[in-house]
Write a protein that holds these residues in place. Structure first.
Motif, PDB file in Angstrom:
ATOM      1  N   THR A  30       0.844  -1.196   0.000  1.00  0.00           N
ATOM      2  CA  THR A  30       0.000   0.000   0.000  1.00  0.00           C
ATOM      3  C   THR A  30       0.879   1.245   0.000  1.00  0.00           C
ATOM      4  OG1 THR A  30      -1.643  -1.246   1.251  1.00  0.00           O
ATOM      5  CG2 THR A  30      -1.912   1.141   1.161  1.00  0.00           C
ATOM      6  N   LEU A  31       0.676   2.082  -1.022  1.00  0.00           N
ATOM      7  CA  LEU A  31       1.492   3.287  -1.189  1.00  0.00           C
ATOM      8  C   LEU A  31       0.655   4.508  -1.562  1.00  0.00           C
ATOM      9  CD1 LEU A  31       4.465   1.719  -3.187  1.00  0.00           C
ATOM     10  CD2 LEU A  31       4.608   2.665  -0.873  1.00  0.00           C
ATOM     11  N   THR A  32      -0.669   4.415  -1.396  1.00  0.00           N
ATOM     12  CA  THR A  32      -1.541   5.512  -1.801  1.00  0.00           C
ATOM     13  C   THR A  32      -2.493   5.907  -0.667  1.00  0.00           C
ATOM     14  OG1 THR A  32      -3.038   3.886  -2.826  1.00  0.00           O
ATOM     15  CG2 THR A  32      -1.459   4.989  -4.272  1.00  0.00           C
ATOM     16  N   ALA A  33      -2.957   7.157  -0.741  1.00  0.00           N
ATOM     17  CA  ALA A  33      -3.896   7.696   0.254  1.00  0.00           C
ATOM     18  C   ALA A  33      -5.213   6.923   0.210  1.00  0.00           C
ATOM     19  CB  ALA A  33      -4.137   9.179  -0.049  1.00  0.00           C
ATOM     20  N   PRO A  34      -5.937   6.899   1.346  1.00  0.00           N
ATOM     21  CA  PRO A  34      -5.766   7.675   2.570  1.00  0.00           C
ATOM     22  C   PRO A  34      -4.909   6.999   3.639  1.00  0.00           C
ATOM     23  CG  PRO A  34      -7.848   6.516   2.685  1.00  0.00           C
ATOM     24  CD  PRO A  34      -7.224   6.152   1.350  1.00  0.00           C
ATOM     25  N   PHE A  35      -4.047   6.117   3.236  1.00  0.00           N
ATOM     26  CA  PHE A  35      -3.245   5.364   4.202  1.00  0.00           C
ATOM     27  C   PHE A  35      -1.909   6.054   4.442  1.00  0.00           C
ATOM     28  CE2 PHE A  35      -6.071   2.554   1.848  1.00  0.00           C
ATOM     29  CZ  PHE A  35      -6.909   2.183   2.896  1.00  0.00           C
ATOM     30  N   ARG A  36      -1.279   5.681   5.557  1.00  0.00           N
ATOM     31  CA  ARG A  36      -0.048   6.337   5.991  1.00  0.00           C
ATOM     32  C   ARG A  36       1.126   5.356   5.970  1.00  0.00           C
ATOM     33  NH1 ARG A  36      -1.171  11.187   8.793  1.00  0.00           N
ATOM     34  NH2 ARG A  36      -3.420  11.577   8.928  1.00  0.00           N
ATOM     35  N   PRO A  37       2.316   5.871   5.672  1.00  0.00           N
ATOM     36  CA  PRO A  37       3.488   4.993   5.642  1.00  0.00           C
ATOM     37  C   PRO A  37       3.856   4.479   7.028  1.00  0.00           C
ATOM     38  CG  PRO A  37       4.123   7.294   5.288  1.00  0.00           C
ATOM     39  CD  PRO A  37       2.627   7.255   5.275  1.00  0.00           C
ATOM     40  N   LEU A  38       4.533   3.341   7.040  1.00  0.00           N
ATOM     41  CA  LEU A  38       5.043   2.786   8.292  1.00  0.00           C
ATOM     42  C   LEU A  38       6.420   3.337   8.630  1.00  0.00           C
ATOM     43  CD1 LEU A  38       4.041  -0.991   7.970  1.00  0.00           C
ATOM     44  CD2 LEU A  38       2.786   0.878   9.075  1.00  0.00           C
ATOM     45  N   THR A  39       7.140   3.864   7.625  1.00  0.00           N
ATOM     46  CA  THR A  39       8.472   4.420   7.858  1.00  0.00           C
ATOM     47  C   THR A  39       8.386   5.920   8.097  1.00  0.00           C
ATOM     48  OG1 THR A  39       8.710   4.449   5.446  1.00  0.00           O
ATOM     49  CG2 THR A  39       9.773   2.654   6.626  1.00  0.00           C
ATOM     50  N   MET A  40       9.233   6.400   8.980  1.00  0.00           N
ATOM     51  CA  MET A  40       9.156   7.783   9.438  1.00  0.00           C
ATOM     52  C   MET A  40       9.520   8.797   8.351  1.00  0.00           C
ATOM     53  SD  MET A  40      11.170   9.472  12.685  1.00  0.00           S
ATOM     54  CE  MET A  40      10.598   8.132  13.730  1.00  0.00           C
ATOM     55  N   HIS A  41      10.473   8.463   7.511  1.00  0.00           N
ATOM     56  CA  HIS A  41      11.013   9.450   6.575  1.00  0.00           C
ATOM     57  C   HIS A  41      10.503   9.255   5.155  1.00  0.00           C
ATOM     58  CE1 HIS A  41      13.558  10.865   9.770  1.00  0.00           C
ATOM     59  NE2 HIS A  41      14.059   9.661   9.947  1.00  0.00           N
ATOM     60  N   PHE A  42       9.395   8.535   5.001  1.00  0.00           N
ATOM     61  CA  PHE A  42       8.847   8.329   3.657  1.00  0.00           C
ATOM     62  C   PHE A  42       8.414   9.664   3.052  1.00  0.00           C
ATOM     63  CE2 PHE A  42       5.712   7.479   0.444  1.00  0.00           C
ATOM     64  CZ  PHE A  42       6.214   6.375  -0.206  1.00  0.00           C
ATOM     65  N   LYS A  43       8.687   9.818   1.771  1.00  0.00           N
ATOM     66  CA  LYS A  43       8.210  10.984   1.019  1.00  0.00           C
ATOM     67  C   LYS A  43       8.107  10.600  -0.456  1.00  0.00           C
ATOM     68  CE  LYS A  43      12.842  12.985   0.488  1.00  0.00           C
ATOM     69  NZ  LYS A  43      13.710  14.155   0.707  1.00  0.00           N
ATOM     70  N   GLY A  73       0.699  13.894   5.846  1.00  0.00           N
ATOM     71  CA  GLY A  73       1.099  12.691   6.564  1.00  0.00           C
ATOM     72  C   GLY A  73       0.661  11.400   5.911  1.00  0.00           C
ATOM     73  N   MET A  74      -0.125  11.503   4.846  1.00  0.00           N
ATOM     74  CA  MET A  74      -0.600  10.325   4.126  1.00  0.00           C
ATOM     75  C   MET A  74       0.183  10.146   2.830  1.00  0.00           C
ATOM     76  SD  MET A  74      -4.750  10.514   4.592  1.00  0.00           S
ATOM     77  CE  MET A  74      -4.914  12.097   3.786  1.00  0.00           C
ATOM     78  N   PHE A  75       0.154   8.926   2.289  1.00  0.00           N
ATOM     79  CA  PHE A  75       0.663   8.701   0.948  1.00  0.00           C
ATOM     80  C   PHE A  75      -0.075   9.623  -0.031  1.00  0.00           C
ATOM     81  CE2 PHE A  75       1.238   4.260   2.706  1.00  0.00           C
ATOM     82  CZ  PHE A  75       2.621   4.234   2.621  1.00  0.00           C
ATOM     83  N   LEU A  76       0.505   9.831  -1.201  1.00  0.00           N
ATOM     84  CA  LEU A  76      -0.172  10.592  -2.244  1.00  0.00           C
ATOM     85  C   LEU A  76      -1.360   9.808  -2.791  1.00  0.00           C
ATOM     86  CD1 LEU A  76       2.817  11.881  -4.441  1.00  0.00           C
ATOM     87  CD2 LEU A  76       1.655  13.087  -2.570  1.00  0.00           C
ATOM     88  N   PRO A  77      -2.405  10.489  -3.271  1.00  0.00           N
ATOM     89  CA  PRO A  77      -3.444   9.794  -4.038  1.00  0.00           C
ATOM     90  C   PRO A  77      -2.813   9.143  -5.271  1.00  0.00           C
ATOM     91  CG  PRO A  77      -4.113  12.032  -3.495  1.00  0.00           C
ATOM     92  CD  PRO A  77      -2.663  11.933  -3.145  1.00  0.00           C
ATOM     93  N   PHE A  78      -3.395   8.047  -5.751  1.00  0.00           N
ATOM     94  CA  PHE A  78      -2.710   7.295  -6.801  1.00  0.00           C
ATOM     95  C   PHE A  78      -2.473   8.089  -8.087  1.00  0.00           C
ATOM     96  CE2 PHE A  78      -6.930   6.199  -8.418  1.00  0.00           C
ATOM     97  CZ  PHE A  78      -6.725   6.060  -9.778  1.00  0.00           C
ATOM     98  N   PRO A  79      -3.353   9.023  -8.521  1.00  0.00           N
ATOM     99  CA  PRO A  79      -3.003   9.770  -9.742  1.00  0.00           C
ATOM    100  C   PRO A  79      -1.737  10.612  -9.563  1.00  0.00           C
ATOM    101  CG  PRO A  79      -5.346  10.004  -9.242  1.00  0.00           C
ATOM    102  CD  PRO A  79      -4.698   9.403  -8.035  1.00  0.00           C
ATOM    103  N   LYS A  80      -1.570  11.196  -8.355  1.00  0.00           N
ATOM    104  CA  LYS A  80      -0.373  11.999  -8.093  1.00  0.00           C
ATOM    105  C   LYS A  80       0.872  11.122  -7.997  1.00  0.00           C
ATOM    106  CE  LYS A  80      -2.525  15.973  -5.810  1.00  0.00           C
ATOM    107  NZ  LYS A  80      -2.546  16.823  -4.586  1.00  0.00           N
ATOM    108  N   LEU A  81       0.720   9.923  -7.432  1.00  0.00           N
ATOM    109  CA  LEU A  81       1.864   9.011  -7.348  1.00  0.00           C
ATOM    110  C   LEU A  81       2.290   8.569  -8.742  1.00  0.00           C
ATOM    111  CD1 LEU A  81       3.759   7.406  -5.423  1.00  0.00           C
ATOM    112  CD2 LEU A  81       2.133   5.504  -5.644  1.00  0.00           C
ATOM    113  N   LEU A  82       1.326   8.231  -9.585  1.00  0.00           N
ATOM    114  CA  LEU A  82       1.638   7.838 -10.958  1.00  0.00           C
ATOM    115  C   LEU A  82       2.321   8.989 -11.698  1.00  0.00           C
ATOM    116  CD1 LEU A  82       1.532   5.962 -13.395  1.00  0.00           C
ATOM    117  CD2 LEU A  82      -0.840   6.674 -13.761  1.00  0.00           C
TER     118      LEU A  82
END
Length: 281
Positions: A73-86, A91-100
């Motif tokens: 899982t790498l997309t919103a509305p979920f949050r990463p488990l690692t502290m320094h993820f970007k 504080g959430m992953f990007l929505p999938f269109p923005k990640l793509l």
């Protein structure tokens, strides 16, 4: 169809175990009925824990061929488990269109993605006591440019015996052009397969199950299409579930999950498999 040919053995995988209690119950119900033979588990979601894992393991123990995988899982509305993820958004992953888009523009760091996925793989192992049988991705994020590099590196390091999901279909181009969402997956999967092969990771030979969820079409008719041209070892993705408040708060795919569960639990589904000489066993 050649009546003497052996039945095609396929994977029917329910995504999103762990997203909500209602989805979890629906998936376990279908596994116990022998109507699914795979499910992929999210480890960053609210409805995953020891009790839900134990219930899934009990259901799967009654099925002769039920694989349990990690739904990265790498997309919103979920949050990463690692502290320094970007990058993150509030504080959430990007929505999938923005990640793509970020992957296409080469703005992601595959090493940061790899580190997050190593932790998600470790969380799965902590919950289940073993590595996943396979690894796929929520909203197909594992196929995105740059994401796929971090994804494959993490799986190779932490679960080298697992197979990974690619999203390409096994159909003539003329048939593929009518489904824009599935066509995008075909394009993204071509590079994913090349990189997975180079990494020595196995993957499913073909994929089906993508459709426009917003139109709430007849899932039985769709399943007929999904089985067409699907080879032995091919995979059909599905999203059965019972709607609850947790699901509504996290995901736009709601009532269509109940339509999928109803069809897969019905006697129409095994009849369709038999008519197409397909087995989940």
């Amino acid at each position: 169809m050649n009546d003497a040919a052996p039945p095609r053995r396929i994977w029917l995988c329910a995504d999103d175990y762990g997203i909500s209690p209602g989805v979890n119950r629906a998936i376990r119900d279908l596994i116990e009925r022998g109507r699914l033979n795979a499910t992929s588990v999210m480890v960053v979601t609210p409805a995953i824990g020891r009790d839900e894992v134990a219930a899934l393991q009990e259901a799967a123990s009654k099925s002769p061929r039920c694989a349990i995988g990690l739904h990265v899982t790498l997309t919103a509305p979920f949050r990463p488990l690692t502290m320094h993820f970007k990058p993150v958004d509030g504080g959430m992953f990007l929505p999938f269109p923005k990640l793509l888009r970020a992957g296409l523009l080469r703005k992601l760091d595959p090493e940061i993605i790899r580190a997050e996925l190593v932790v998600q793989l470790a969380a799965f192992k902590e919950l289940f006591g073993r590595a996943p049988d396979f690894v796929d991705g929520h909203q197909h994020a594992q196929l995105f440019p740059q994401v796929r590099d971090g994804f494959l590196a993490a799986v190779k390091a932490a679960a080298p015996d697992a197979w990974v999901r690619q999203g390409g279909r096994n159909q003539p181009l003329a048939k593929r052009l009518g489904a824009p969402k599935a066509l995008l997956l075909d394009i993204l999967s071509a590079q994913f397969r090349k990189r997975a092969a180079r990494a020595g990771l196995a993957f499913n030979p073909a994929f089906a199950g993508a459709y426009d969820f917003s139109r709430a079409p007849d899932f039985g008719a769709l399943m007929t299409q999904f089985l067409d041209s699907l080879p032995d070892g091919g995979l059909v993705m599905c999203h059965p579930g019972f709607v609850d408040d947790v699901l509504v708060s996290l995901d736009p795919l709601t009532t269509q999950r109940e339509h999928e569960h109803k069809y897969l639990a019905s006697e129409d589904f095994p009849r369709l498999l038999a008519a197409n000489k397909v087995t989940l066993g």
